[in-house]
Motif scaffolding. Structure first.
Motif, mmCIF file in Angstrom:
data_model
loop_
_atom_site.group_PDB
_atom_site.id
_atom_site.type_symbol
_atom_site.label_atom_id
_atom_site.label_comp_id
_atom_site.label_asym_id
_atom_site.label_seq_id
_atom_site.Cartn_x
_atom_site.Cartn_y
_atom_site.Cartn_z
ATOM 1 N N LEU A 79 13.858 -32.326 79.571
ATOM 2 C CA LEU A 79 13.518 -31.981 80.951
ATOM 3 C C LEU A 79 12.950 -33.199 81.692
ATOM 4 C CD1 LEU A 79 13.219 -29.341 82.745
ATOM 5 C CD2 LEU A 79 10.823 -29.342 82.025
ATOM 6 N N CYS A 80 12.034 -33.902 81.025
ATOM 7 C CA CYS A 80 11.372 -35.039 81.683
ATOM 8 C C CYS A 80 12.366 -36.171 81.948
ATOM 9 C CB CYS A 80 10.206 -35.552 80.836
ATOM 10 S SG CYS A 80 8.882 -34.348 80.686
ATOM 11 N N LEU A 81 13.270 -36.433 80.992
ATOM 12 C CA LEU A 81 14.258 -37.501 81.224
ATOM 13 C C LEU A 81 15.214 -37.094 82.340
ATOM 14 C CD1 LEU A 81 15.234 -38.770 77.629
ATOM 15 C CD2 LEU A 81 13.496 -39.666 79.190
ATOM 16 N N ALA A 82 15.641 -35.835 82.326
ATOM 17 C CA ALA A 82 16.594 -35.371 83.346
ATOM 18 C C ALA A 82 15.989 -35.498 84.741
ATOM 19 C CB ALA A 82 16.999 -33.922 83.063
ATOM 20 N N GLU A 83 14.693 -35.168 84.862
ATOM 21 C CA GLU A 83 14.027 -35.284 86.168
ATOM 22 C C GLU A 83 14.044 -36.722 86.677
ATOM 23 O OE1 GLU A 83 10.831 -31.609 85.757
ATOM 24 O OE2 GLU A 83 10.137 -33.677 85.542
ATOM 25 N N LYS A 84 14.041 -37.653 85.717
ATOM 26 C CA LYS A 84 14.036 -39.066 86.111
ATOM 27 C C LYS A 84 15.461 -39.609 86.181
ATOM 28 C CE LYS A 84 9.516 -40.044 84.155
ATOM 29 N NZ LYS A 84 9.024 -39.503 82.901
ATOM 30 N N GLY A 85 16.445 -38.767 85.946
ATOM 31 C CA GLY A 85 17.845 -39.191 86.002
ATOM 32 C C GLY A 85 18.223 -40.109 84.848
ATOM 33 N N LEU A 86 17.503 -39.988 83.719
ATOM 34 C CA LEU A 86 17.768 -40.883 82.577
ATOM 35 C C LEU A 86 18.603 -40.170 81.520
ATOM 36 C CD1 LEU A 86 14.154 -42.334 82.176
ATOM 37 C CD2 LEU A 86 16.153 -43.518 83.121
#
Ligand code: S3P
Ligand code: PEP
Length: 462
Positions: A79-86
């Motif tokens: 979730l956290c990576l997706a929010e950062k577009g990573l």
């Protein structure tokens, strides 16, 4: 704060104490939460060095973990990576500092490989020396590259996928636990007529040879299932069939979870309760009660209650109370350590206070813990006047049959379980016991000496 050196004056411990939170569960829950779909609140009040190592490692991988004091709020890596577009595969090598925590290191290696991340694993104390083979062999055969073992940083790159794996069951259960996580994270969606009809990422894991520390594998299964994983195990607990996650490759958070009480650390108080009267007069007969332990726990170390009862101690209740035998005399016995390695240092103290000989058998893996625990347990007891014989995989303790242990100076051997076992021994010694390197207790029980004093222990910090 855990003190560096302590001088403990003989005094029987009595009273009631809540169990600290079980670090084995804390590791597993924090990792599962970081690998899940949505945030999880994990009730956990203990901030031991090992639990904090897992928090640090999961944060480094991208999870956001808020420390609420009574709990951790874990926002997962995906979730956290997706929010950062990573995208995980585009990320640079990440440094994962496991401190001295074997569980963190042995679980994180296959997890990192399942995520296809590049990592440099580091740690402290004896961690680099503790074995990684046969886990490293399995990972390499699966196509994961690992740098030379035995030196940090250990560089990991590549991906472990769906497959049929086999691993020896007699080195560390943590290898099995880590692989069960890795296989649960495999993703593959089965689509029929444009509709998702499940997952085809089915792997198997077979355990070869003798299986030791099996209760820890059961804890892993329990936590994975609580996070939606499909892990089936054969009746003889030698073959696992693991169905990976759906297309997301994520576990499914239950939203909330709680870490149960730690039987392995409660064992120090329970043994102190059992030996209470031996050297310190009748007040020890009151015993010690530990609250917050699950009597039906999957933790193998709950066997401590039954072993102390077999030695003659009085054991009662759901809030577990242990008192010395009415005649004040415990008796020696043979203890099979294969499934309960962490109990040996403290049970050796009960053995030293007993009548007759106690032999711990199948205890070879104690040599590959934070210290060589067969050697350091023997050294700790010898410093306090106990006769001990160390075999390759056994430890034999000659009970002093009611004669108090002597005072003396004990090396904590940078091993929390040696420090805490020595502190229990000090309660029944004839003179003060100095423990050098007492700070090692913080690995699993940072407030150990505060609780020791709360139970009537006489602690001088210097
Ligand atoms: O998985 C775990 O939480 C643990 C497994 C055990 O190790 P081994 O499986 O290496 O014996 C145990 O000694 C260790 O303290 C914690
Ligand atoms: C051996 C232990 O832990 P780990 O293997 O996680 O370092 C322990 O807590 O005694």
């Amino acid at each position: 704060m855990t003190p560096e050196c302590v001088r403990l004056h003989p005094a029987a411990l009595t009273g009631t104490i809540p169990a600290v939170d079980a670090k084995s569960y804390a590791h597993r829950l924090l990792m599962a939460a970081a690998l899940a779909d949505v945030p999880t609140r994990i009730r956990c009040r203990t901030r031991s060095a090992d639990i904090l190592a897992t928090v640090r490692v999961m944060r480094a991988l991208g999870a956001e973990i808020e420390d609420l004091g009574e709990a951790f709020l874990v926002r997962p890596i995906g979730l956290c990576l997706a929010e950062k577009g990573l995208r995980p595969e585009d990320l640079d090598e990440v440094t994962l500092d496991c401190g001295e925590s074997g569980t963190t290191e042995r679980f994180i290696l296959p997890i990192v490989a399942a995520l296809g991340r590049k990592a440099a694993v580091t740690g402290a104390g004896r961690l680099a020396e503790r074995p990684l083979s046969p886990l490293s062999d399995v990972l390499r055969a699966a196509g994961v590259s690992l740098s030379e073992e035995g030196v940090f940083p250990l560089h990991v790159a590549g991906r472990i996928g769906v497959g049929d794996y086999a691993i020896a069951g007699n080195v560390s259960s943590q290898f099995v636990g880590g692989l069960l996580y890795a296989l649960s994270l495999q993703s593959c969606e089965l689509v029929e007529a444009g509709e998702s009809v499940g997952c085809d990422a089915v792997s198997t894991l077979e355990l070869t040879g003798t299986v030791e520390s099996a209760p820890y594998i059961r804890m892993t299964e329990e936590v994975l299932r609580a996070f939606g994983a499909e892990v089936e195990v054969s009746r003889d607990e030698r073959k696992y069939v693991v169905r990976g996650a759906d297309a997301s490759g994520l576990l499914v958070s239950p939203g909330r979870a709680a870490v149960e009480g730690d039987w392995s650390n409660a064992a120090f108080w329970l043994v102190a309760g059992a030996v209470g009267a031996v050297g310190a007069g009748r007040e020890g007969l009151a015993g010690i009660t530990v609250t917050g332990l699950r009597p039906d726990s999957a933790q193998g170390d709950r066997a401590v209650a039954e072993i102390l009862a077999r030695m003659g101690a009085e054991v009662a209740g759901d809030a577990v109370t242990v008192r010395p035998p009415k005649n004040g005399r415990l008796h020696g016995l043979t203890v099979d350590a294969a499934q309960i390695p962490d109990l040996v240092p403290v049970l050796s103290v009960a053995a030293a206070c007993a009548e007759g000989v106690t032999t711990f058998v199948n205890a070879g893996r104690l040599r590959i813990k934070e210290s060589d625990r067969l050697a350091t347990t023997a050294a700790m007891l010898r410093s306090l006047g106990v006769e001990v014989t160390e075999g390759e995989t056994t430890l034999t303790v000659a009970g002093r049959a009611g004669r108090p242990l002597t005072g003396g100076t004990v090396s904590g051997a940078n091993d929390h379980r040696i420090v805490m076992a020595a502190a229990v021994a000090a309660t029944v010694a004839s003179g003060p016991v100095v423990i050098e390197g007492a700070r090692a207790a913080r690995k699993s029980y940072p407030d150990f000496f505060r609780d020791y004093a709360a139970l009537g222990g006489r602690v001088e910090v210097f």
